[in-house]
Design a protein around this motif. Structure first.
Motif, short mmCIF file in Angstrom:
data_model
loop_
_atom_site.label_atom_id
_atom_site.label_comp_id
_atom_site.label_asym_id
_atom_site.label_seq_id
_atom_site.Cartn_x
_atom_site.Cartn_y
_atom_site.Cartn_z
N HIS A 1 0.82 -1.22 0.00
CA HIS A 1 0.00 0.00 0.00
C HIS A 1 0.85 1.27 0.00
N GLN A 2 2.14 1.15 0.35
CA GLN A 2 3.03 2.30 0.30
C GLN A 2 3.63 2.49 -1.09
N VAL A 3 3.65 1.43 -1.87
CA VAL A 3 4.25 1.47 -3.20
C VAL A 3 3.21 1.77 -4.28
N SER A 4 2.01 1.25 -4.11
CA SER A 4 0.97 1.41 -5.13
C SER A 4 -0.37 1.68 -4.46
N ARG A 5 -1.12 2.59 -5.02
CA ARG A 5 -2.46 2.91 -4.50
C ARG A 5 -3.55 2.17 -5.29
N ARG A 6 -3.16 1.27 -6.17
CA ARG A 6 -4.13 0.52 -6.97
C ARG A 6 -4.98 -0.36 -6.06
N PRO A 7 -6.28 -0.50 -6.37
CA PRO A 7 -7.13 -1.35 -5.53
C PRO A 7 -6.91 -2.85 -5.77
N GLU A 8 -6.37 -3.23 -6.93
CA GLU A 8 -6.21 -4.65 -7.25
C GLU A 8 -5.03 -5.23 -6.46
N ASP A 9 -5.31 -6.27 -5.69
CA ASP A 9 -4.27 -6.90 -4.87
C ASP A 9 -3.09 -7.38 -5.71
N SER A 10 -3.36 -7.99 -6.87
CA SER A 10 -2.27 -8.56 -7.67
C SER A 10 -1.34 -7.46 -8.19
N LEU A 11 -1.88 -6.31 -8.59
CA LEU A 11 -1.03 -5.21 -9.08
C LEU A 11 -0.21 -4.62 -7.93
N ARG A 12 -0.83 -4.46 -6.76
CA ARG A 12 -0.09 -3.93 -5.60
C ARG A 12 1.01 -4.89 -5.18
N ALA A 13 0.71 -6.19 -5.19
CA ALA A 13 1.72 -7.19 -4.80
C ALA A 13 2.88 -7.19 -5.79
N THR A 14 2.57 -7.13 -7.07
CA THR A 14 3.62 -7.10 -8.10
C THR A 14 4.47 -5.85 -7.94
#
Length: 168
Positions: free
Chosen positions: A23-36
């Protein structure tokens, strides 16, 4: 998770563990995009941070009193301590695109921005007052959810050597 890791491995102890939270790297709601995004950032963060700290130290040794600013792919920049590795991906070509948008002003025609480096030439078409962004930029075949300017890379740069072989 961060509180537990910080308690077990405080920064002042040898062997502390750097923590990258999605959540500090990406504000995207999709878990897979944030994890990547978190995985890509974590993979290169230590190397980039070390390199930038060494650069900052070298500048200080040469009496440069200003802070080192790092270009980000979104067109902004930040101090070393405020820069995430993922922010710097494709930042060179992105800076060229943002600069082209600014230089061209209110032109109606399409402009072509080029960043010719040592190994590649990056091209972007600029048509309006803001760069065309890919909302879910792709990094090395992984959707990381980082908005990146739409740029095409050609494997031909300033350090390339071209030859005619068999008439081609």
């Amino acid at each position: 998770v961060q509180r537990i890791l910080d308690a077990e491995y405080p920064p002042h102890l040898l062997g502390c563990v750097p923590v990258t939270l999605s959540h500090q790297v990406s504000r995207r709601p999709e878990d897979s995009l944030r994890a990547t995004a978190a995985l890509l950032n974590a993979r290169v963060h230590a190397l980039l941070a070390r390199s930038l700290r060494e650069t900052e130290d070298a500048l200080r040794e040469r009496s440069c009193s200003r802070s080192l600013l790092v270009v980000h792919a979104d067109g902004g920049c930040g101090r070393v301590a405020k820069t995430r590795a993922l922010d710097t991906y494709a930042s060179g070509p992105a800076a060229v695109v943002h600069g082209a948008v600014r230089i061209r002003g209110n032109l109606r025609e399409t402009s072509i921005a080029m960043d010719i480096g040592g190994t590649t030439t990056d091209l972007a078409f600029v048509t309006g007052p803001t760069p065309r962004l890919l909302p879910k930029g792709d990094i090395c075949g992984h959707g990381a959810g980082q908005p990146l300017p739409e740029v095409w890379s050609l494997g031909l740069g300033g350090g390339s050597i071209a030859r005619i072989v068999a008439g081609k």
